[in-house]
Write a protein that holds these residues in place. Sequence first.
Motif, PDB file in Angstrom:
ATOM      1  N   UNK A  15       0.824  -1.205   0.000  1.00  0.00           N
ATOM      2  CA  UNK A  15       0.000   0.000   0.000  1.00  0.00           C
ATOM      3  C   UNK A  15       0.862   1.261   0.000  1.00  0.00           C
ATOM      4  N   UNK A  16       1.877   1.271   0.878  1.00  0.00           N
ATOM      5  CA  UNK A  16       2.755   2.441   0.942  1.00  0.00           C
ATOM      6  C   UNK A  16       3.607   2.559  -0.316  1.00  0.00           C
ATOM      7  N   UNK A  17       4.103   1.414  -0.810  1.00  0.00           N
ATOM      8  CA  UNK A  17       4.955   1.448  -2.005  1.00  0.00           C
ATOM      9  C   UNK A  17       4.197   2.063  -3.179  1.00  0.00           C
ATOM     10  N   UNK A  18       2.947   1.637  -3.349  1.00  0.00           N
ATOM     11  CA  UNK A  18       2.147   2.139  -4.468  1.00  0.00           C
ATOM     12  C   UNK A  18       1.783   3.603  -4.272  1.00  0.00           C
ATOM     13  N   UNK A  19       1.410   3.964  -3.066  1.00  0.00           N
ATOM     14  CA  UNK A  19       0.995   5.345  -2.837  1.00  0.00           C
ATOM     15  C   UNK A  19       2.151   6.315  -3.100  1.00  0.00           C
ATOM     16  N   UNK A  20       3.368   5.888  -2.760  1.00  0.00           N
ATOM     17  CA  UNK A  20       4.540   6.740  -3.014  1.00  0.00           C
ATOM     18  C   UNK A  20       4.720   6.969  -4.508  1.00  0.00           C
ATOM     19  N   UNK A  21       4.484   5.909  -5.288  1.00  0.00           N
ATOM     20  CA  UNK A  21       4.653   6.054  -6.741  1.00  0.00           C
ATOM     21  C   UNK A  21       3.682   7.084  -7.317  1.00  0.00           C
ATOM     22  N   UNK A  22       2.444   7.060  -6.834  1.00  0.00           N
ATOM     23  CA  UNK A  22       1.464   8.039  -7.324  1.00  0.00           C
ATOM     24  C   UNK A  22       1.880   9.461  -6.957  1.00  0.00           C
TER      25      UNK A  22
END
Lengths: 321, 321
Positions: A91-98
């Motif tokens: 969840x955190x990994x993806x949110x950082x990418x956005x």
Amino acid sequence: MVAVGSKCRTCKAPAIIDLPRHNAHFCAEHFLELCRRQVVKAIEKFDMLRADDKVLVAVSGGKDSLAVWDLLVELGYQADGLYIGLGIGEYSATSAEYARAFAQERGLKLIEVKLREEYGYDVPTAARATKRVPCSACGISKRHLFDSEALKGGYTVLVTGHNLDDEAAVLFGNTLRWDVEYLARQLPVLPARDGFPKKVKPLVRLTERETAAWCIVRGIDYLVDECPMAVGNKHLAYKAALNEIEQESPGAKANFYLGFLDNMAPLLAGRSAAAVDGLRSCSVCGAPTTGEVCTFCRLVEKSAAHDPVPVEVLLRKGRIR
Amino acid sequence: MVAVGSKCRTCKAPAIIDLPRHNAHFCAEHFLELCRRQVVKAIEKFDMLRADDKVLVAVSGGKDSLAVWDLLVELGYQADGLYIGLGIGEYSATSAEYARAFAQERGLKLIEVKLREEYGYDVPTAARATKRVPCSACGISKRHLFDSEALKGGYTVLVTGHNLDDEAAVLFGNTLRWDVEYLARQLPVLPARDGFPKKVKPLVRLTERETAAWCIVRGIDYLVDECPMAVGNKHLAYKAALNEIEQESPGAKANFYLGFLDNMAPLLAGRSAAAVDGLRSCSVCGAPTTGEVCTFCRLVEKSAAHDPVPVEVLLRKGRIR
């Protein structure tokens, strides 16, 4: 989202969205205009921002924080972003990418702080170490880092993406308990005080459906998922209850929150000041606190000493809630 | 209602009811005791009744009003009943029978006032004549006749059967609108004023599930149906929303209402007095009013001049809401 053949209230072009609360439909252009107008109205009514403010936007990679950053930049404010890496697995990994993609595409500055790298813990580990719900450790971490990063970077205002649904749900929770101290503090602007930056919420007049639509129309990619650790928390139950009321009576949610600000908040003014008097500096980090060591530093101490706990373990064990 | 094998918290006998809010089960005897205790607690805390009061109970034939009448008589109060015949077809006819049977079996005095016979109208006709929801005409009629019959009969207190669910739902509605004037007035006791009797609500610490169980255990027959004209009104939607919250967090409803009385009502004291100052006597009936003719007399004038409208016609036409 909208019945075929519906027309924009403003220009009569085909509508892309219906807003029952405004009893109207809008085309893309005039929907964006309505959003801008609501944000400007909030900023002006509550004296949130001035043209020369140096703004730091707390960015999660979700619709609200990206929408508010986009809106403020579009309105001409100088606004950088702050992303906190909470270490909540995928969840955190993806949110950082956005968050990064949004900043890069627009040439905006994004400050990143990773809990694990800089403070030796993450939210799932902190939840296990403190034996409390993850939302508690998450809130303590974010509040502290929003404050300290804003002050460190010389920002005059910290902006968060809280929308009308968020604020109405928190208000509902505080009202169910009639927690007068919390109610008195629930304002869309908290003025700067020694060691705390000014904090504002420019989206309080927009619902989460509207901020999502803003992102879609503006071509902003955002993380749609709710945080996996928040599933089943009371905040979401309060949102659901208010949504049912809103379904029956469009506008009820806005009247509840904005009516509170107009009718009740003035009666409670001053009742939240009690806790502020006895503040001193945290002996570890220097942040304002009522104790010897601030809540954040106590959290860091406890959590960093604990073996890392992957989010999957916490979710699988059903330890959440 | 209760899992097989559950034991009464007090005596360990087989339980007949579980009360999640009290985190306990009870046998019939100790459930009744709990209800009595809650009523006594409400009466004492809010100074509702004295031993020598001459009490008039507004009775609808439903569970709440019969339970409160039963409880007060059992607690030793001298309490007569008042039944208003609202003329809502079969619903009114049946509710009257329940009220009469209760009074007859116990040798209690029941005063009856029939709107059609004494004032030349009924609630369905008034709704049509005033082009407003039936609940509006019903409320105006009941409030006026409660007051005037109490004063006429020399009663010192008027009792209504409003329970915790009723009060929490009304509070929720007033809170959604932050109607400070209404919030300030939402107390379980309204003191006597010129032309108005003292009014009290001894059931505010009991839920409607509890008042229903009281009637069942005590062998009281009551009208189970909701009024057909109230179906779909907002009050019922507010109750449903609070019930969902209560399901998730037992006790939330009681905390909401009783917490309001403890924490918020004192802050609003005095804010409801505004409307009381300019009162004079209605030129038709003499009741206190802010205008020349009181709301009730205006309703009577308009409704009595209208051809009678049977409730079935109003329901069939879907004119309600």
